[in-house]
Design an enzyme around this catalytic site. Structure first.
Site, mmCIF file in Angstrom:
data_model
loop_
_atom_site.group_PDB
_atom_site.id
_atom_site.type_symbol
_atom_site.label_atom_id
_atom_site.label_comp_id
_atom_site.label_asym_id
_atom_site.label_seq_id
_atom_site.Cartn_x
_atom_site.Cartn_y
_atom_site.Cartn_z
ATOM 1 N N GLU A 196 -12.589 -12.792 1.396
ATOM 2 C CA GLU A 196 -13.075 -13.105 0.063
ATOM 3 C C GLU A 196 -12.029 -13.869 -0.728
ATOM 4 O O GLU A 196 -10.834 -13.764 -0.471
ATOM 5 C CB GLU A 196 -13.454 -11.813 -0.652
ATOM 6 C CG GLU A 196 -14.716 -11.260 -0.105
ATOM 7 C CD GLU A 196 -14.942 -9.796 -0.417
ATOM 8 O OE1 GLU A 196 -16.096 -9.370 -0.377
ATOM 9 O OE2 GLU A 196 -13.970 -9.085 -0.697
ATOM 10 N N CYS B 258 -1.927 0.804 2.002
ATOM 11 C CA CYS B 258 -1.686 1.443 0.707
ATOM 12 C C CYS B 258 -2.870 2.354 0.373
ATOM 13 O O CYS B 258 -4.029 1.962 0.541
ATOM 14 C CB CYS B 258 -1.489 0.388 -0.377
ATOM 15 S SG CYS B 258 -0.109 -0.704 0.019
ATOM 16 N N CYS C 2 -5.799 1.245 -2.054
ATOM 17 C CA CYS C 2 -6.339 -0.105 -1.907
ATOM 18 C C CYS C 2 -7.457 -0.148 -0.868
ATOM 19 O O CYS C 2 -7.298 0.327 0.253
ATOM 20 C CB CYS C 2 -5.219 -1.058 -1.500
ATOM 21 S SG CYS C 2 -5.807 -2.713 -1.075
ATOM 22 N N GLY D 99 -4.841 -8.935 2.205
ATOM 23 C CA GLY D 99 -3.729 -9.165 3.118
ATOM 24 C C GLY D 99 -2.362 -9.152 2.467
ATOM 25 O O GLY D 99 -2.228 -9.257 1.246
ATOM 26 N N GLU D 100 -1.363 -9.001 3.321
ATOM 27 C CA GLU D 100 0.031 -9.017 2.862
ATOM 28 C C GLU D 100 0.605 -10.392 3.242
ATOM 29 O O GLU D 100 0.880 -10.656 4.409
ATOM 30 C CB GLU D 100 0.797 -7.869 3.548
ATOM 31 C CG GLU D 100 2.305 -7.918 3.379
ATOM 32 C CD GLU D 100 2.789 -8.163 1.959
ATOM 33 O OE1 GLU D 100 2.472 -7.370 1.063
ATOM 34 O OE2 GLU D 100 3.489 -9.180 1.739
ATOM 35 N N LEU E 29 4.880 -2.605 -7.202
ATOM 36 C CA LEU E 29 5.823 -1.490 -7.239
ATOM 37 C C LEU E 29 5.082 -0.143 -7.255
ATOM 38 O O LEU E 29 5.237 0.664 -6.357
ATOM 39 C CB LEU E 29 6.740 -1.635 -8.459
ATOM 40 C CG LEU E 29 7.916 -0.670 -8.509
ATOM 41 C CD1 LEU E 29 8.868 -0.890 -7.353
ATOM 42 C CD2 LEU E 29 8.674 -0.801 -9.838
HETATM 43 N N1 SAH Z 1 -0.842 -7.322 -0.375
HETATM 44 C C1 SAH Z 1 -0.280 -7.861 -1.536
HETATM 45 C C2 SAH Z 1 -1.215 -8.728 -2.340
HETATM 46 C C3 SAH Z 1 -2.643 -8.297 -2.479
HETATM 47 S S1 SAH Z 1 -3.060 -6.922 -3.489
HETATM 48 C C4 SAH Z 1 0.287 -6.767 -2.402
HETATM 49 O O1 SAH Z 1 0.015 -5.618 -2.146
HETATM 50 O O2 SAH Z 1 1.056 -7.095 -3.301
HETATM 51 C C5 SAH Z 1 -2.945 -7.506 -5.176
HETATM 52 C C6 SAH Z 1 -2.582 -6.384 -6.159
HETATM 53 O O3 SAH Z 1 -3.673 -5.487 -6.366
HETATM 54 C C7 SAH Z 1 -1.424 -5.537 -5.663
HETATM 55 O O4 SAH Z 1 -0.519 -5.261 -6.702
HETATM 56 C C8 SAH Z 1 -2.138 -4.280 -5.249
HETATM 57 O O5 SAH Z 1 -1.265 -3.197 -5.186
HETATM 58 C C9 SAH Z 1 -3.199 -4.159 -6.299
HETATM 59 N N2 SAH Z 1 -4.290 -3.243 -5.950
HETATM 60 C C10 SAH Z 1 -4.707 -2.886 -4.723
HETATM 61 N N3 SAH Z 1 -5.732 -2.014 -4.812
HETATM 62 C C11 SAH Z 1 -5.965 -1.806 -6.126
HETATM 63 C C12 SAH Z 1 -6.934 -1.032 -6.849
HETATM 64 N N4 SAH Z 1 -7.854 -0.304 -6.223
HETATM 65 N N5 SAH Z 1 -6.885 -1.077 -8.187
HETATM 66 C C13 SAH Z 1 -5.983 -1.847 -8.837
HETATM 67 N N6 SAH Z 1 -5.077 -2.607 -8.206
HETATM 68 C C14 SAH Z 1 -5.052 -2.595 -6.859
HETATM 69 FE FE1 SF4 Z 2 -1.296 -2.700 0.261
HETATM 70 FE FE2 SF4 Z 2 -1.634 -5.192 -0.682
HETATM 71 FE FE3 SF4 Z 2 -2.381 -4.567 1.817
HETATM 72 FE FE4 SF4 Z 2 -3.766 -3.574 -0.214
HETATM 73 S S1 SF4 Z 2 -3.598 -5.736 0.318
HETATM 74 S S2 SF4 Z 2 -3.081 -2.465 1.626
HETATM 75 S S3 SF4 Z 2 -2.160 -3.279 -1.733
HETATM 76 S S4 SF4 Z 2 -0.288 -4.538 1.005
#
Ligand code: SAH
Ligand code: SF4
Length: 411
Positions: free
Chosen positions: A127, A151, A154, A212-213, A267
């Site tokens: 997406e 995470c 997420c 994705g990361e 963070l």
């Molecule tokens: N993987 C990368 C970038 C994608 S996620 C990362 O983790 O930084 C983009 C942002 O959305 C990140 O800060 C992530 O921690 C946050 N995020 C993920 N799931 C979420 C949720 N359910 N509610 C609010 N923010 C969320």
């Molecule tokens: Fe964690 Fe970012 Fe991957 Fe979601 S997209 S699992 S927040 S690293």
């Protein structure tokens, strides 16, 4: 070693999914997203002499990224013979759009279909989200199908299948957005669309915050972002591109040196015990190490601050003590703090902090000298908000399930 199906039971081990699927290029690859050097090589394969390649690359670059053409036929300044030769071996295709959803607030989400590794199997989906605002519009771009990491708050993290996107599929998301928005010379936006009205482009900013990361798909993300930044093409300056990472420490310095965009760090917790749980990558790279990488991020200054993302989880990380510790931790780092109200998804075990608590938290960090905007959730009605991205159609095939069982996990 364990399989991902058992990973929840693995107590302290850091859990990382190994990319399951390889990218199998189509018979006719797309030129979209190739670096200038790779494009020059591609021209070599259709007989363009070496001394002409630089000029031809420039010509194609212009047709693809300034004009947005979708066929070689439209490249009228390129000789007919070369157009035919290119068409026999290549395309200028973007990923296929299989669905478009428009939120009440103008947010748009596109579901893109990407080829899987095995012919005849269900293709992958990622997406890409467009978030217009007054005077600017941000495109939230994905870097992987699913995510290498897990995470706990997420939705993307729960998706089991992972494939790295290619540079073409990453740049392709920007192309798709501009196609769908009518953002090429002579185009017009769809009726009712919310886009910037200052006469400039409809996509002004990019955030690598989709699925994705990005730092676990480093080379492709770097190559793609260099194409997106290129001033003779899409030309979005690196100050308007933000790469968000959950903390892949060794690649943070590389990102600064080789990509040079703005950096955001997810963070979410101010002590290692909690961060180990929320962002399991923390078991590998601790907070102190992560913050050191931030202090050393090339070019970091008050004019180029690092954004710290902090998801507000009720009763988990949202106390005033957490806010105090956050301020202490970030001391000396030119920083912005982005508080993100938790976006729930079906089956998630957290709740969003109460609004009052978010305000208290925000006020504390603001009084400590940090700009601390609370990110208004956008596109909630179409599940387009942070962390809600996950292909709706995910369902594992027999082969995927078997691969999953056999998959090695790194500790
Ligand atoms: N993987 C990368 C970038 C994608 S996620 C990362 O983790 O930084 C983009 C942002 O959305 C990140 O800060 C992530 O921690 C946050 N995020 C993920 N799931 C979420 C949720 N359910 N509610 C609010 N923010 C969320
Ligand atoms: Fe964690 Fe970012 Fe991957 Fe979601 S997209 S699992 S927040 S690293």
């Amino acid at each position: 070693m364990t399989t991902i199906l058992e990973s929840k039971a693995a107590p302290r081990g850091f859990v990382e999914k190994t990319a399951l699927e390889a990218y199998v290029p189509p018979a006719k690859p797309s030129l979209v997203g190739m670096s200038r050097a790779v494009l020059a090589d591609a021209l070599g394969t259709v007989g363009v002499p070496e001394k002409q390649r630089k000029m031809r690359v420039q010509q194609l670059w212009n047709w693809m990224y300034i004009r947005g053409v979708t066929s070689f036929d439209a490249m009228t300044s390129v000789s007919k013979d070369l157009r035919v030769a290119l068409d026999a071996k290549f395309t200028v295709d973007r990923p296929e759009v299989v669905a478009e959803q428009v939120s009440q607030d103008g947010t748009r989400k596109w579901l893109l279909r990407l080829p899987g590794e095995h012919q005849g199997e269900r293709p992958h989906e990622v997406e890409c989200v467009y978030i217009p605002d007054s005077g600017r519009a941000t495109l939230c771009v994905s870097s992987q199908v699913g995510c290498t990491l897990t995470c706990s708050f997420c939705h993307t993290g729960t998706q089991r299948l992972v494939r790295n996107l290619t540079p073409g599929e990453i740049v392709g998301q920007v192309m798709v957005a501009r196609d769908r928005l009518g953002d090429w010379p002579g185009g017009t936006p769809p009726e009712g669309a919310i886009v910037p009205t200052d006469g400039g482009r409809f996509v002004t900013n990019i955030v690598m915050m989709g699925m994705g990361e990005p730092l676990y798909n480093f080379d492709a993300v770097r190559d793609a972002l260099l194409v997106v930044q290129d001033g003779d093409g899409i030309g979005i300056s690196r100050r308007r591109i933000t790469l968000s990472t959950s903390g892949v420490v060794p690649n943070i310095a590389r990102a600064g040196a080789e990509i040079g965009t703005m950096l955001a760090i997810s963070l979410h917790a101010v002590n290692d015990d909690l961060r180990d749980e929320l962002v399991p990558l923390n078991r590998k790279y601790k907070i102190a190490e992560l913050l050191d990488a931030c202090r050393n991020y090339p070019g970091v200054s008050n004019a180029k601050r690092i954004t710290f993302e902090y998801v507000m989880l009720k009763g988990v990380n949202d106390s005033l003590d957490d806010a105090k510790r956050l301020v202490k931790l970030l001391k000396g780092i030119p920083a912005k703090i982005n508080l993100i109200p938790f976006n729930p998804w079906p089956g998630s075990k957290y709740e969003c902090s109460d609004w009052e608590q978010i305000e208290k938290f925000s006020e504390y960090v603001f009084n400590a000298g940090y700009s601390s905007p609370v990110r208004t959730p956008r596109g909630r009605d179409i599940l387009a908000a942070c962390g809600q991205l996950k292909s709706a159609t995910e369902k594992l095939s027999q082969r995927e399930r078997m691969a999953l069982r056999a998959m090695a996990m790194t500790d």
